[in-house]
Design an enzyme around this catalytic site. Structure first.
Site, PDB file in Angstrom:
ATOM      1  N   GLU A 141       3.712  -3.435 -11.449  1.00  0.00           N
ATOM      2  CA  GLU A 141       2.602  -2.738 -12.120  1.00  0.00           C
ATOM      3  C   GLU A 141       2.384  -3.222 -13.548  1.00  0.00           C
ATOM      4  O   GLU A 141       1.267  -3.525 -13.950  1.00  0.00           O
ATOM      5  CB  GLU A 141       2.856  -1.217 -12.124  1.00  0.00           C
ATOM      6  CG  GLU A 141       2.633  -0.547 -10.779  1.00  0.00           C
ATOM      7  CD  GLU A 141       3.883  -0.526  -9.893  1.00  0.00           C
ATOM      8  OE1 GLU A 141       4.802  -1.343 -10.120  1.00  0.00           O
ATOM      9  OE2 GLU A 141       3.922   0.304  -8.972  1.00  0.00           O
TER      10      GLU A 141
ATOM     11  N   TYR B  13      24.919  26.353   5.835  1.00  0.00           N
ATOM     12  CA  TYR B  13      25.407  27.156   6.967  1.00  0.00           C
ATOM     13  C   TYR B  13      24.233  27.721   7.772  1.00  0.00           C
ATOM     14  O   TYR B  13      24.267  27.761   9.005  1.00  0.00           O
ATOM     15  CB  TYR B  13      26.323  28.282   6.481  1.00  0.00           C
ATOM     16  CG  TYR B  13      27.783  27.855   6.413  1.00  0.00           C
ATOM     17  CD1 TYR B  13      28.420  27.327   7.536  1.00  0.00           C
ATOM     18  CD2 TYR B  13      28.520  27.980   5.239  1.00  0.00           C
ATOM     19  CE1 TYR B  13      29.750  26.927   7.481  1.00  0.00           C
ATOM     20  CE2 TYR B  13      29.850  27.587   5.175  1.00  0.00           C
ATOM     21  CZ  TYR B  13      30.466  27.054   6.299  1.00  0.00           C
ATOM     22  OH  TYR B  13      31.774  26.658   6.250  1.00  0.00           O
TER      23      TYR B  13
HETATM   24  N1  COA Z   1      -3.994  -5.776  -3.322  1.00  0.00           N
HETATM   25  C1  COA Z   1      -5.072  -6.417  -2.877  1.00  0.00           C
HETATM   26  N2  COA Z   1      -5.031  -7.640  -2.307  1.00  0.00           N
HETATM   27  C2  COA Z   1      -3.824  -8.218  -2.198  1.00  0.00           C
HETATM   28  C3  COA Z   1      -2.660  -7.612  -2.643  1.00  0.00           C
HETATM   29  C4  COA Z   1      -2.767  -6.324  -3.229  1.00  0.00           C
HETATM   30  N3  COA Z   1      -1.702  -5.641  -3.643  1.00  0.00           N
HETATM   31  N4  COA Z   1      -1.624  -8.445  -2.406  1.00  0.00           N
HETATM   32  C5  COA Z   1      -2.134  -9.534  -1.817  1.00  0.00           C
HETATM   33  N5  COA Z   1      -3.480  -9.408  -1.697  1.00  0.00           N
HETATM   34  C6  COA Z   1      -4.427 -10.346  -1.117  1.00  0.00           C
HETATM   35  C7  COA Z   1      -4.786 -11.469  -2.069  1.00  0.00           C
HETATM   36  O1  COA Z   1      -5.813 -11.058  -2.969  1.00  0.00           O
HETATM   37  C8  COA Z   1      -5.224 -12.521  -1.101  1.00  0.00           C
HETATM   38  O2  COA Z   1      -6.534 -12.214  -0.657  1.00  0.00           O
HETATM   39  P1  COA Z   1      -7.610 -13.390  -0.349  1.00  0.00           P
HETATM   40  O3  COA Z   1      -6.996 -14.213   0.751  1.00  0.00           O
HETATM   41  O4  COA Z   1      -8.818 -12.649   0.094  1.00  0.00           O
HETATM   42  O5  COA Z   1      -7.741 -14.159  -1.624  1.00  0.00           O
HETATM   43  C9  COA Z   1      -4.283 -12.331   0.087  1.00  0.00           C
HETATM   44  O6  COA Z   1      -3.818 -10.995  -0.013  1.00  0.00           O
HETATM   45  C10 COA Z   1      -3.078 -13.232   0.059  1.00  0.00           C
HETATM   46  O7  COA Z   1      -2.481 -13.118  -1.225  1.00  0.00           O
HETATM   47  P2  COA Z   1      -1.893 -14.351  -2.030  1.00  0.00           P
HETATM   48  O8  COA Z   1      -1.684 -13.866  -3.416  1.00  0.00           O
HETATM   49  O9  COA Z   1      -2.758 -15.543  -1.826  1.00  0.00           O
HETATM   50  O10 COA Z   1      -0.513 -14.550  -1.220  1.00  0.00           O
HETATM   51  P3  COA Z   1       0.849 -15.203  -1.700  1.00  0.00           P
HETATM   52  O11 COA Z   1       1.691 -15.280  -0.475  1.00  0.00           O
HETATM   53  O12 COA Z   1       0.603 -16.448  -2.476  1.00  0.00           O
HETATM   54  O13 COA Z   1       1.481 -14.137  -2.717  1.00  0.00           O
HETATM   55  C11 COA Z   1       2.131 -11.876  -3.355  1.00  0.00           C
HETATM   56  C12 COA Z   1       1.957 -12.897  -2.215  1.00  0.00           C
HETATM   57  C13 COA Z   1       2.491 -10.571  -2.675  1.00  0.00           C
HETATM   58  C14 COA Z   1       3.237 -12.364  -4.288  1.00  0.00           C
HETATM   59  C15 COA Z   1       0.808 -11.766  -4.153  1.00  0.00           C
HETATM   60  O14 COA Z   1      -0.269 -11.570  -3.250  1.00  0.00           O
HETATM   61  C16 COA Z   1       0.806 -10.609  -5.140  1.00  0.00           C
HETATM   62  O15 COA Z   1       1.332 -10.729  -6.233  1.00  0.00           O
HETATM   63  N6  COA Z   1       0.190  -9.470  -4.724  1.00  0.00           N
HETATM   64  C17 COA Z   1       0.115  -8.311  -5.606  1.00  0.00           C
HETATM   65  C18 COA Z   1       1.424  -7.553  -5.593  1.00  0.00           C
HETATM   66  C19 COA Z   1       1.364  -6.347  -6.501  1.00  0.00           C
HETATM   67  O16 COA Z   1       1.342  -6.445  -7.711  1.00  0.00           O
HETATM   68  N7  COA Z   1       1.378  -5.169  -5.900  1.00  0.00           N
HETATM   69  C20 COA Z   1       1.537  -3.946  -6.651  1.00  0.00           C
HETATM   70  C21 COA Z   1       0.410  -3.080  -6.505  1.00  0.00           C
HETATM   71  S1  COA Z   1       0.741  -1.574  -7.382  1.00  0.00           S
END
Ligand code: COA
Length: 290
Positions: free
Chosen positions: A148, A244
């Protein structure tokens, strides 16, 4: 119960009628292209899916896991945050209510045993359902993070509350403030999960644990797990009285009379030892002594 319902963002699979997976209800975060981020649709569908699993007699244990590379990448930043920020207030109220409804309330009180099988990414809001499952088993290389602060907010919902239910205040503060990631092995060392196992063994190990619970007395397991969760907020006096009362209620209403079966098999039939395994629910155990 018939076939499980079909959803857009969630899916259910039922283990076979017999065999190692009998009694296991698999509940998937099923948005692999979005790393299983939890959008308002997923939150609503999880409520419906858990309701179905609760009522399905063939399901004795629920395993919550993710399709693809992620367990869940947390709340959906587009659909849960950006779009809701721009919507009228009632939309945000409903989105938050649906999210809380399943991520902690339904899961923490779920009447059947629940296991989080963490197969990959686990971020932010995903910590709430993770902690609210009774048990958790992670792949050693699963990747966890309270990300976050990395995108400009403090953790919302019940993330910090859930976190401090399991890991120490020092560790919680560290990861909440730094946004650093940790892996499954570290999650196990911090007791966020029960175990971390090599990724290739994750499903087999989860099936082993889930299968053991599925073979046990569900009614007694329900009372046992609720007891552990409730007494954390109680004084010793109140906890003794409550536990209990719980014991008496559980044994008084047990449809399979587990206590009587267990005592008879140990004390009279001498067919098992409670210290070594659970009583035979068919009541026809062979004599393991000798
Ligand atoms: N919310 C919305 N979309 C998300 C998401 C989230 N929490 N996590 C991943 N996605 C989406 C990406 O926007 C992307 O969408 P697109 O293909 O339409 O561009 C798709 O999922 C794939 O994500 P990508 O970042 O390309 O995958 P990755 O394997 O390279 O990385 C993560 C994976 C999880 C490390 C990365 O997606 C990330 O940091 N996500 C956010 C995590 C986060 O902060 N969550 C906390 C929320 S409180």
């Amino acid at each position: 119960m018939g076939a499980p319902p079909e959803f857009e963002t969630v899916s259910i699979e039922i283990g076979g009628a017999d065999g190692a997976e009998a009694g296991i209800g698999w509940l998937f975060f099923d948005r692999p292209d979005k790393r299983n981020a939890m959008n308002p649709t997923l939150n609503r569908e999880m409520i419906a899916a858990l309701e179905w699993l609760e009522a399905a007699d063939e399901v004795r244990v629920v395993v919550l896991t993710g399709r693809g590379e992620a367990w869940s990448a947390g709340m959906d930043l587009q659909e849960y945050f950006r779009e809701v920020d721009d919507a009228p207030p009632h939309v945000e109220i409903r989105a938050r209510r649906d999210s809380a409804d399943w991520q902690w309330r339904r899961l923490i009180h779920f009447p059947k045993p629940t296991i989080a099988m963490v197969n990959g990414w686990c971020f932010g809001g995903a910590f709430t359902p993770l902690v609210c499952c009774d048990l958790a088993i992670a792949a050693e290389d699963a990747s966890f993070g309270l990300s976050e602060v990395n995108w400009g907010i403090p953790p919302g919902g019940l993330v910090s509350r859930a976190l401090t239910e399991t890991i120490s205040a020092r560790d919680a503060q560290w990861y909440v403030m730094t946004g650093e990631r940790f892996d499954g092995r570290q999650a196990s060392a911090m007791r966020l999960v029960n175990e971390a196992v090599p990724g290739e063994d994750l499903r087999a190990r989860t099936v082993e644990v889930a299968g053991r619970l599925a073979g046990m007395n569900t009614h007694v397991l329900r009372a046992a797990k609720v007891g552990v969760k409730q007494v954390r907020q109680m004084s010793w006096d109140t906890a003794e009285d409550y536990l209990y009362a719980k014991l008496d209620a559980a044994t008084g209403h047990d449809p399979e009379h587990g206590k009587q079966q267990g005592l008879t098999q140990f004390l009279d039939d001498k067919t098992f030892r409670p210290g070594l395994r659970a009583y035979d629910r068919s009541g026809s155990a062979g004599d393991e002594r000798g």
